[in-house]
Scaffold this active site. Structure first.
Site, short mmCIF file in Angstrom:
data_model
loop_
_atom_site.label_atom_id
_atom_site.label_comp_id
_atom_site.label_asym_id
_atom_site.label_seq_id
_atom_site.Cartn_x
_atom_site.Cartn_y
_atom_site.Cartn_z
N VAL A 161 1.07 -1.39 0.05
CA VAL A 161 0.21 -0.48 0.27
C VAL A 161 0.76 1.20 0.13
CG1 VAL A 161 -2.33 1.24 1.26
CG2 VAL A 161 -1.72 -1.07 1.44
N CYS A 162 1.15 2.01 -0.71
CA CYS A 162 1.34 3.32 -1.20
C CYS A 162 0.31 4.73 -1.71
CB CYS A 162 2.41 3.23 -2.91
SG CYS A 162 2.69 3.11 -3.70
#
Length: 231
Positions: free
Chosen positions: A86-87
């Site tokens: 998750v970025c």
């Protein structure tokens, strides 16, 4: 038939750079769904009691699968080792946290390579993407750096737009100063009998004119972020 040579991607990462990454798109599950399919091994995952979570873990391959859209400003990325990351949506690259992987993943897809240019911020020197058509790269635009510690506005494609805004604020400032001076000259006697109320209007008018003058300086001295390439 001779194979068509592939376009080379600029290396924004380290020696462990992975040139392409997979963006994981998700959707909101129907309220009646009790299971989802694992995106890695295609096994069924029971999500009863887990609908409040963003991702669930597969009991077969032990990899994560998203069941809800990523939080606002975030996105899911699937590394080559099948790890789900998750970025930030504005990130250009991300590192895989697994000890046996540790690759740096580019978040630039081959589909977007010819469409989205990458600029280097004139203030913090970090690269950022700016979604502008390829044929409009030479057109002046104002953009804000997405880095949380910068967030400064710079010009791309030249200073033309910034200089136009500088001239607008300069003319507005000159007009306000002119009106303010004329108001002071024409209401001198009235100001003496107004118990100081009209002086507040004087201060407010000149303060707005000063703010416009500062904006003129801001736009006139605005730096230009250079283009790093199209990705």
């Amino acid at each position: 038939m001779e194979a068509k040579p592939q376009k080379q991607f600029p290396d924004y990462g380290s020696l462990g750079y992975a040139r392409l990454s997979t963006t994981v798109t998700t959707f909101q599950l129907p309220l009646t769904s009790s299971c989802v399919t694992c995106k890695v091994c295609q096994s069924y995952i029971d999500i009863i009691g887990k609908r409040h979570q963003y991702v669930v873990k597969c009991n077969e391959c032990h990899e994560a699968t998203p069941i809800r859209n990523a939080p606002r400003g975030k996105r899911y990325i699937r590394c080559g080792c099948k790890c789900l990351l998750v970025c930030r949506d504005a990130a250009l690259r991300v590192s895989c946290p697994r000890p046996n992987c540790k690759r740096t993943i580019s978040l630039i897809s081959s589909i977007a390579y010819d469409k989205v240019p990458v600029f280097v911020c004139a203030y913090c020197s970090n690269p950022f993407r700016f979604d502008v058509p390829q044929d409009s790269l030479n057109v002046s635009n104002l953009v804000k750096c997405p880095r949380h510690y910068c967030k400064r506005v710079s010009a791309v494609g030249g200073r033309d737009l910034a200089r136009k805004w500088a001239m607008v604020f300069l003319m507005l400032s000159a007009a306000l100063f002119t009106v303010g001076i004329a108001l002071v000259c024409s209401t001198t006697q009235a100001a003496e009998s107004s118990n100081g109320g009209i002086y507040v209007a004087y201060i407010g008018l000149f303060l707005i004119a000063l703010i416009c003058l500062l904006r003129t300086y801001h736009y006139w001295t605005m730096k230009v972020s250079r283009i790093e390439g199209t990705v």
